[in-house]
Motif scaffolding. Structure first.
Motif, PDB file in Angstrom:
ATOM      1  N   VAL A  27       0.842  -1.201   0.000  1.00  0.00           N
ATOM      2  CA  VAL A  27       0.000   0.000   0.000  1.00  0.00           C
ATOM      3  C   VAL A  27       0.876   1.250   0.000  1.00  0.00           C
ATOM      4  O   VAL A  27       0.625   2.207  -0.735  1.00  0.00           O
ATOM      5  N   THR A  28       1.929   1.245   0.792  1.00  0.00           N
ATOM      6  CA  THR A  28       2.849   2.381   0.849  1.00  0.00           C
ATOM      7  C   THR A  28       3.526   2.601  -0.496  1.00  0.00           C
ATOM      8  O   THR A  28       3.696   3.747  -0.925  1.00  0.00           O
ATOM      9  N   ASP A  29       3.893   1.527  -1.177  1.00  0.00           N
ATOM     10  CA  ASP A  29       4.527   1.663  -2.490  1.00  0.00           C
ATOM     11  C   ASP A  29       3.577   2.263  -3.518  1.00  0.00           C
ATOM     12  O   ASP A  29       3.965   3.126  -4.309  1.00  0.00           O
ATOM     13  N   VAL A  30       2.330   1.820  -3.512  1.00  0.00           N
ATOM     14  CA  VAL A  30       1.340   2.383  -4.444  1.00  0.00           C
ATOM     15  C   VAL A  30       1.103   3.858  -4.135  1.00  0.00           C
ATOM     16  O   VAL A  30       1.032   4.690  -5.042  1.00  0.00           O
ATOM     17  N   LEU A  31       1.014   4.190  -2.851  1.00  0.00           N
ATOM     18  CA  LEU A  31       0.818   5.588  -2.467  1.00  0.00           C
ATOM     19  C   LEU A  31       2.015   6.453  -2.849  1.00  0.00           C
ATOM     20  O   LEU A  31       1.847   7.623  -3.192  1.00  0.00           O
ATOM     21  N   SER A  32       3.224   5.883  -2.804  1.00  0.00           N
ATOM     22  CA  SER A  32       4.400   6.667  -3.191  1.00  0.00           C
ATOM     23  C   SER A  32       4.372   6.978  -4.690  1.00  0.00           C
ATOM     24  O   SER A  32       4.811   8.052  -5.104  1.00  0.00           O
ATOM     25  N   LEU A  33       3.847   6.065  -5.501  1.00  0.00           N
ATOM     26  CA  LEU A  33       3.683   6.357  -6.922  1.00  0.00           C
ATOM     27  C   LEU A  33       2.693   7.504  -7.129  1.00  0.00           C
ATOM     28  O   LEU A  33       2.928   8.423  -7.917  1.00  0.00           O
TER      29      LEU A  33
END
Length: 186
Positions: free
Chosen positions: A107-113
């Protein structure tokens, strides 16, 4: 020993306003005839809320509210982290905890995108809609490159760990003189 009065001068560095876009000399208000005003308003929602709150209360009240919100946010994040980090122990399953941590990381990786796209769009929006689109693309690519290197490093680390474990296993088997004739087949 004498006390001297000190004069501190703060230089703004040319930054007129805290807003991302739409800052002009009259306090950051957008012009109504601008076709890009809605996008600016969305990007500057935080600044708009701050201005409205500052106008409606005294500086002391605003500082107290700001400190309270910051403390509440920090407490909520720490509380959530505390509860999430105890799932594995509470259930007696460390693998379950690893799965939960992995889902949070995804989830954090998607939000960073998404954050990369928004910040790129905000930076490029000064050049108009085309600049915002280009900025969003560049921001997403930049965030994607960071994620790519993160996962490439993780894969390299995993491959090295597997290499070490296989070498250790081969060494232990050779040292024990393990073979079909001398060793026990388990």
């Amino acid at each position: 020993m004498a006390l001297h009065n000190l004069k501190i001068t703060v230089v703004d560095g040319g930054k007129m306003d805290d807003s991302i876009l739409g800052a002009d000399s009259n306090g950051g208000e957008e012009q109504e005839d601008d076709s890009f005003a809605k996008f600016r308003k969305v990007l500057n929602y935080n600044d708009t809320i701050k201005k409205k709150l500052k106008q409606s209360m005294s500086k002391t009240q605003y500082f107290a509210l700001q400190s309270t919100v910051s403390l509440a946010t920090q407490t909520a994040k720490q509380f959530a982290n505390y509860l999430i980090s105890d799932i594995g122990r509470a259930n007696g399953d460390s693998n379950y905890q690893a799965i939960v941590n992995r889902r949070i990381e995804q989830v954090t990786d998607v939000l960073s995108l998404g954050q990369g796209m928004v910040s790129g769009a905000a930076a490029g929006a000064m050049a108009g809609p085309v600049g915002a689109a280009i900025g969003a693309a560049v921001g997403a690519i930049g965030a994607g490159v960071n994620l790519g290197f993160k996962y490439a490093e993780r894969e390299r680390s995993y491959q090295h760990q597997m290499f070490e474990e296989q070498n250790s296993q081969a060494y232990q088997l050779a040292r024990a003189n393990y073979s079909a004739l001398t060793g026990r087949v388990r």
